[in-house]
Design an enzyme around this catalytic site. Structure first.
Site, short mmCIF file in Angstrom:
data_model
loop_
_atom_site.label_atom_id
_atom_site.label_comp_id
_atom_site.label_asym_id
_atom_site.label_seq_id
_atom_site.Cartn_x
_atom_site.Cartn_y
_atom_site.Cartn_z
N ASP A 1 34.07 23.18 -15.40
CA ASP A 1 33.94 22.75 -14.01
C ASP A 1 35.06 23.33 -13.16
O ASP A 1 36.07 23.80 -13.68
CB ASP A 1 34.06 21.22 -13.92
CG ASP A 1 32.80 20.54 -14.43
OD1 ASP A 1 31.79 21.23 -14.62
OD2 ASP A 1 32.86 19.31 -14.66
N MET B 1 34.62 9.81 -5.54
CA MET B 1 34.03 10.75 -4.59
C MET B 1 33.83 10.12 -3.21
O MET B 1 32.80 10.29 -2.58
CB MET B 1 32.68 11.27 -5.13
CG MET B 1 32.84 12.04 -6.44
SD MET B 1 31.28 12.34 -7.33
CE MET B 1 31.14 10.86 -8.35
N LYS C 1 29.84 23.59 -9.33
CA LYS C 1 28.60 23.65 -8.56
C LYS C 1 28.77 24.04 -7.11
O LYS C 1 27.79 24.16 -6.38
CB LYS C 1 27.85 22.33 -8.67
CG LYS C 1 27.29 22.15 -10.07
CD LYS C 1 26.23 21.08 -10.09
CE LYS C 1 26.18 20.39 -11.43
NZ LYS C 1 27.11 19.24 -11.50
#
Lengths: 255, 255
Positions: free
Chosen positions: A35, A164, A56
């Site tokens: 990641d 988040m 991503k």
């Protein structure tokens, strides 16, 4: 001979927060898919592996996940050991279920090595235990944002940790008040938990929006309730900004 | 010169689930005060330290904690580095707040190194991620038993994990039903999570009491809801008893 895939939690920041088991398995890896939020220093543990960044950012969400699944299957067909290295712990907001499902469908053997999740690293660095004897008997971890971009907050556990949440602090403050949290409930905000440039600030449910500027653009953990409270013997406002994940406890003024 | 105290999460079982940072600091320790549930193999990382067992078995609860606090203060006055080694992670059900408070009152510098908590190790070993995209957006960790011996259960998070629930599975089943969980909600029970002799069994909220015998006398983690469900591609009942923390995923029958 088909290879296998090991999902490893890298921990939430500095390379030395990975487990010994995770570090050892990295040493055996042929390919590592990692990641964006894993420490580049982890490469030292995988001297012979090919490292591939599959963060991503830049992909649309679902395309990214499908592509990662396909890459895992492809590499497992070619080498003995593929490591899928994820920030924090793979079982907490890591979309591990989608990758494990894809491996099972392809008949690929896999293993999961747990890691330190960001909420726990933030608690360690700020010395605010998430549970407290007496009034902190439960702690919940929640994503602040839903798939549709909606924001959810509740008042169910004694300590609620939001992952988040950095871009949504104003909305989170409103939702927490709507959910019944008193406006003076302590809130601890930590961004880049576990990294050397970690930042920490203290607020309450009403003043939480003020944290937006300090933590802007950084992965942020918001802890609300019992687990956000400074310890009894350390009641001075903790305005320190950590210069290292292992924050030393300033000895409190003697009573 | 006063020494300092470092609280280290040993992880929930086998020695190689400790972090690299925790292992390195053990190497510098003069004295290690450790719980009953930490792996004796960790001694290899602390060759020059004196190891003292402070597991609370045999003490009354509060006497034990006061004594541990006093021992930490005493040893910190005598040596440079005291390590307080706790099973799992110190910030989750570790009574860390009481020990940190005592250190702050004594003016002793301290540091907390996070660890892998048992719920996360159980999820890794059984390959049941605690969060699931879509229907598993929150996870809570709760102690099943209160200080007064009462039992509490709620239905607030999509996944609820109960620590220290092993002796109370019948009561927990009843309370979960009272809290509104449908009786066929999946429940995953793991005892000695992260250890080589870990055991795992699958149940639902109504049949949970049947787990009592298998896990009797062992530290037990009970996971209820979304995070207890086997993955879509692995729907066969997982009756396996793990022979190692790193359970390998039996490739599922191809569809």
């Amino acid at each position: 001979m088909a290879g296998r895939v090991v999902f490893i939690g890298a921990g939430p920041g500095s390379a030395d927060l990975i487990t010994l088991r995770g570090a050892r398995l990295l040493g055996d890896a042929d390919v590592v898919l990692h990641d964006a939020l894993t420490d580049p220093a982890l490469r030292e543990f995988a001297p012979r592996a090919r490292w591939i960044h599959v963060g991503k950012r830049g992909f649309s969400d679902s395309t990214g996940q499908d592509l990662i699944n396909a890459m895992l299957v492809k590499h497992a067909a070619e080498v003995a050991l593929v490591v899928r290295l994820k920030g924090g712990d793979p079982s907490i907001f890591g979309r591990l279920e989608e990758e494990l499902d894809a491996m099972a469908r392809a008949g690929i053997e896999c293993e999961v090595v747990p890691g330190v999740t960001a909420a726990i690293a933030a608690a360690a660095a700020t010395q605010r235990p998430l549970t407290r004897r007496g009034d902190g008997r439960s702690v919940s971890f929640t994503t602040a944002m839903t798939r549709t971009g909606d924001m959810h907050a509740s008042r169910t556990a004694d300590t609620e940790v939001f992952y988040m949440a950095g871009k949504q602090l104003c909305a989170l403050s409103r939702r927490l008040i709507e959910a019944g949290w008193p406006s003076d409930t302590p809130v601890s905000v930590v961004s880049r938990a576990g990294w050397p440039d970690q930042l920490h600030s203290d607020h309450n449910v009403a003043t939480l929006p003020r944290a937006s500027l300090l933590h802007a653009g950084r992965p942020t953990i918001v802890t609300v309730g019992a687990g956000a409270r400074p310890l009894e013997a350390c009641q001075e406002p903790a305005k320190r900004n950590a210069s290292d994940a292992a924050v030393t406890c300033e000895p409190c003024p003697k009573p």
